[in-house]
Scaffold this motif. Structure first.
Motif, mmCIF file in Angstrom:
data_model
loop_
_atom_site.group_PDB
_atom_site.id
_atom_site.type_symbol
_atom_site.label_atom_id
_atom_site.label_comp_id
_atom_site.label_asym_id
_atom_site.label_seq_id
_atom_site.Cartn_x
_atom_site.Cartn_y
_atom_site.Cartn_z
ATOM 1 N N GLY A 110 -10.792 57.144 30.597
ATOM 2 C CA GLY A 110 -9.660 56.321 30.989
ATOM 3 C C GLY A 110 -9.895 54.830 30.892
ATOM 4 N N TRP A 111 -11.062 54.428 30.428
ATOM 5 C CA TRP A 111 -11.373 52.999 30.330
ATOM 6 C C TRP A 111 -12.438 52.769 29.261
ATOM 7 N N GLY A 112 -12.568 51.507 28.866
ATOM 8 C CA GLY A 112 -13.621 51.094 27.949
ATOM 9 C C GLY A 112 -13.981 49.652 28.244
ATOM 10 N N TYR A 113 -14.861 49.085 27.467
ATOM 11 C CA TYR A 113 -15.316 47.724 27.753
ATOM 12 C C TYR A 113 -15.618 46.969 26.463
ATOM 13 N N THR A 114 -15.549 45.644 26.588
ATOM 14 C CA THR A 114 -15.961 44.716 25.541
ATOM 15 C C THR A 114 -16.992 43.774 26.143
ATOM 16 N N GLY A 115 -18.031 43.446 25.403
ATOM 17 C CA GLY A 115 -19.059 42.562 25.931
ATOM 18 C C GLY A 115 -19.398 41.433 24.984
ATOM 19 N N ILE A 116 -19.610 40.253 25.549
ATOM 20 C CA ILE A 116 -20.262 39.163 24.823
ATOM 21 C C ILE A 116 -21.741 39.277 25.141
ATOM 22 N N GLY A 123 -27.092 38.578 20.979
ATOM 23 C CA GLY A 123 -26.159 37.532 20.598
ATOM 24 C C GLY A 123 -24.874 38.076 20.006
ATOM 25 N N GLY A 124 -24.116 37.204 19.363
ATOM 26 C CA GLY A 124 -22.862 37.580 18.735
ATOM 27 C C GLY A 124 -22.548 36.618 17.611
ATOM 28 N N PHE A 125 -21.352 36.727 17.065
ATOM 29 C CA PHE A 125 -20.953 35.915 15.917
ATOM 30 C C PHE A 125 -20.915 34.429 16.264
ATOM 31 N N LEU A 126 -20.587 34.113 17.521
ATOM 32 C CA LEU A 126 -20.492 32.724 17.981
ATOM 33 C C LEU A 126 -21.513 32.474 19.083
ATOM 34 N N THR A 127 -22.728 32.974 18.900
ATOM 35 C CA THR A 127 -23.713 32.955 19.985
ATOM 36 C C THR A 127 -24.146 31.551 20.375
ATOM 37 N N ASP A 128 -24.098 30.585 19.457
ATOM 38 C CA ASP A 128 -24.476 29.217 19.823
ATOM 39 C C ASP A 128 -23.459 28.598 20.778
ATOM 40 N N GLN A 129 -22.197 28.970 20.633
ATOM 41 C CA GLN A 129 -21.161 28.453 21.524
ATOM 42 C C GLN A 129 -21.030 29.294 22.798
ATOM 43 N N PHE A 130 -21.454 30.564 22.737
ATOM 44 C CA PHE A 130 -21.319 31.483 23.872
ATOM 45 C C PHE A 130 -22.663 32.192 24.093
ATOM 46 N N TYR A 354 -6.188 30.516 29.315
ATOM 47 C CA TYR A 354 -7.353 31.387 29.198
ATOM 48 C C TYR A 354 -8.635 30.561 29.160
ATOM 49 N N SER A 355 -9.721 31.135 29.666
ATOM 50 C CA SER A 355 -11.028 30.522 29.451
ATOM 51 C C SER A 355 -11.460 30.796 28.015
ATOM 52 N N PRO A 356 -12.370 29.994 27.460
ATOM 53 C CA PRO A 356 -12.860 30.291 26.110
ATOM 54 C C PRO A 356 -13.440 31.699 25.998
ATOM 55 N N GLU A 357 -14.105 32.167 27.056
ATOM 56 C CA GLU A 357 -14.716 33.496 27.009
ATOM 57 C C GLU A 357 -13.655 34.595 26.992
ATOM 58 N N GLN A 358 -12.573 34.421 27.752
ATOM 59 C CA GLN A 358 -11.483 35.401 27.703
ATOM 60 C C GLN A 358 -10.884 35.472 26.301
ATOM 61 N N ALA A 359 -10.691 34.317 25.683
ATOM 62 C CA ALA A 359 -10.128 34.291 24.334
ATOM 63 C C ALA A 359 -11.074 34.946 23.334
ATOM 64 N N TYR A 360 -12.358 34.689 23.460
ATOM 65 C CA TYR A 360 -13.368 35.284 22.577
ATOM 66 C C TYR A 360 -13.374 36.806 22.719
ATOM 67 N N GLY A 409 -6.018 35.134 35.979
ATOM 68 C CA GLY A 409 -6.552 36.196 36.819
ATOM 69 C C GLY A 409 -7.978 35.923 37.270
ATOM 70 N N ILE A 410 -8.734 36.995 37.481
ATOM 71 C CA ILE A 410 -10.095 36.843 38.003
ATOM 72 C C ILE A 410 -11.065 36.365 36.928
ATOM 73 N N GLY A 411 -10.627 36.380 35.674
ATOM 74 C CA GLY A 411 -11.487 35.929 34.592
ATOM 75 C C GLY A 411 -12.488 36.984 34.169
ATOM 76 N N ALA A 412 -13.271 36.651 33.158
ATOM 77 C CA ALA A 412 -14.281 37.566 32.629
ATOM 78 C C ALA A 412 -15.589 37.358 33.376
ATOM 79 N N PRO A 413 -16.177 38.420 33.933
ATOM 80 C CA PRO A 413 -17.453 38.276 34.633
ATOM 81 C C PRO A 413 -18.533 37.710 33.720
ATOM 82 N N ARG A 414 -19.372 36.829 34.285
ATOM 83 C CA ARG A 414 -20.441 36.179 33.536
ATOM 84 C C ARG A 414 -21.788 36.505 34.167
ATOM 85 N N SER A 415 -22.797 36.629 33.317
ATOM 86 C CA SER A 415 -24.161 36.800 33.803
ATOM 87 C C SER A 415 -25.085 36.010 32.894
ATOM 88 N N SER A 416 -25.769 35.023 33.435
ATOM 89 C CA SER A 416 -26.683 34.210 32.643
ATOM 90 C C SER A 416 -28.113 34.660 32.892
#
Length: 417
Positions: A110-116, A123-130, A354-360, A409-416
């Protein structure tokens, strides 16, 4: 319903099932079943991290995602009579989330996820910016996906397997390992790494054990990249109704499949950019004897896309050229051009709240179209990103009155790190 040749029990780990799949490529991984040309069959697939990512508001699981255990693949499936040089025909008859399980701890229930992914962990395609880890959880309602972490959007999933392919021969496996080791050697300390070498730790190799397991674990290729056998191509158009022609490199072909996606944008740009899930896939297999030579398909699959894509009639497109953010000119660098197009789309969406991370995250998960629009006009390549406007519940095109302001909304959770 076709016979289930690879069942999975959602209450048990991938390695605790009656039939054990694999997470490496090697010709000596034994098949879990043998099929005949013309057979139709059902395969259960586990989400690529085998339940390590959770339906919550933390991105710590994305930050610490154990890349050495991916991908959890169903198979291999031998096809009777298949020989090196043949083409294996694979028809995708149907696929979707885990049947009759619309809630639970596993992605696909009933659910799935997307991760940066963090720069220190793939990393990812825009890892230097994110450079940090972020996550969005998506809820499924029929064919629609919505997210509490990226509100004000809803879209129809284009369900597809991110990974499917045939086993390499010993010679082809050696070629992969040699060329990827040479690439790693050019910058062995790079972060993220240039490639992933064989890694015995975390290897899952079907029914192999003892000395055979140790030998294969030391040689087997990681499943992260696409290669000549197909593999992790992440082609969003390999959906229901598709027909794929895979080159055969070993007796039996030894087909494997996994990494199901509820939806994905072209490029899967956040690395874990699709909406990841477990589920099922129904396939039919057949053979074209000697087809590799007959059709000149010596490497890499060819395919006929299905006709079940979401139908969008209006798009907002963003373009980019091969000039860096610092203004440096690059020569016909199409990857850079696509990065710049994605960054332009992200910048635009932030004007609505939107935050940049939400848009990404949205660009990775929604069915965006990515195109190479010009690759010959020196010195600049041009790439474009097409965003379907109908996925938003507010007007997203430019107007004289300016952008509306949405509640992010609550935005995308971040973990550094």
């Amino acid at each position: 319903m076709p016979d289930v040749v690879f069942p999975l029990d959602s209450t048990r780990r991938f390695t605790d099932q009656d039939k054990i799949g694999h997470n490496r490529w090697h010709p000596d991984i034994p098949p879990v079943a043998t099929l005949k040309p013309g057979d139709s069959f059902r395969v259960h697939c586990r989400e690529w991290f085998d339940g390590e990512i959770h339906n919550d508001d933390s991105a710590d699981d994305i930050r610490n995602a154990p890349l050495h255990i991916v991908h959890a693949l169903s198979g291999p499936f031998a096809v009777e009579g298949a020989k090196p040089g043949d083409l294996l025909i694979v028809d995708i008859l149907d696929l979707g989330p885990i049947p009759q399980e619309d809630s639970g701890p596993l992605a696909g229930q009933g659910w799935g996820y997307t991760g940066i992914f963090a720069k220190t962990n793939g990393g990812g395609f825009l890892t230097d910016q994110f450079p940090d880890a972020y996550k969005a959880v998506w809820d499924f309602s029929g064919q629609k996906a919505t997210s509490r972490h990226v509100p004000h959007v809803s879209f129809t999933g284009i369900v597809h397997p991110g990974l499917m392919g045939t086993a390499p021969s010993h010679e082809l496996l050696s070629t992969w390992n040699t060329r990827e080791a040479a690439l790693i050697a050019t910058d062995p300390d790079r972060e993220p790494a240039l490639a992933l070498p064989p890694e015995p730790n975390g290897a899952i190799l079907g029914s192999l054990s003892g000395a055979d397991f140790d030998r294969v674990a030391a040689e087997a290729a990681r499943t992260a990249p696409p290669r000549e056998n197909g593999g992790n191509q992440d082609i969003k158009n390999l959906t229901k109704g598709s027909r794929i022609f895979y080159p055969v490199f070993v007796d039996g072909a030894n087909l494997s499949v996994g990494d199901l996606h509820f939806s994905q944008g072209d490029g899967e740009i956040t690395f874990c950019g699709a909406i990841e899930m477990g589920g099922f896939i129904d396939l039919r297999v057949d053979l074209i004897p000697g087809g590799m030579e007959t059709y000149g398909v010596s490497e890499n699959a060819i395919f006929m896309p299905g006709n079940t894509d979401p139908q969008y009639s209006e798009w907002l497109a963003f373009s980019g050229t091969s000039v860096t953010l610092d203004g440096e000119q690059r020569y016909l660098d199409s990857q850079l051009a696509y990065q710049r197009a994605c960054l332009h789309a992200i910048d635009y969406l932030t004007k609505f709240g939107y935050s940049p991370e939400q848009a990404y995250l949205l660009l990775g998960a929604a069915p965006i179209e990515g195109r190479l629009s010009g690759v010959v006009d020196i010195p600049n390549s041009c790439a474009t990103v097409y965003l379907p406007t109908a996925i938003f519940d507010f007007p997203v095109a430019p107007t004289a009155s300016g952008p509306v302001t949405i509640d992010p909304g609550i935005g995308a959770p971040r973990s550094s790190a």
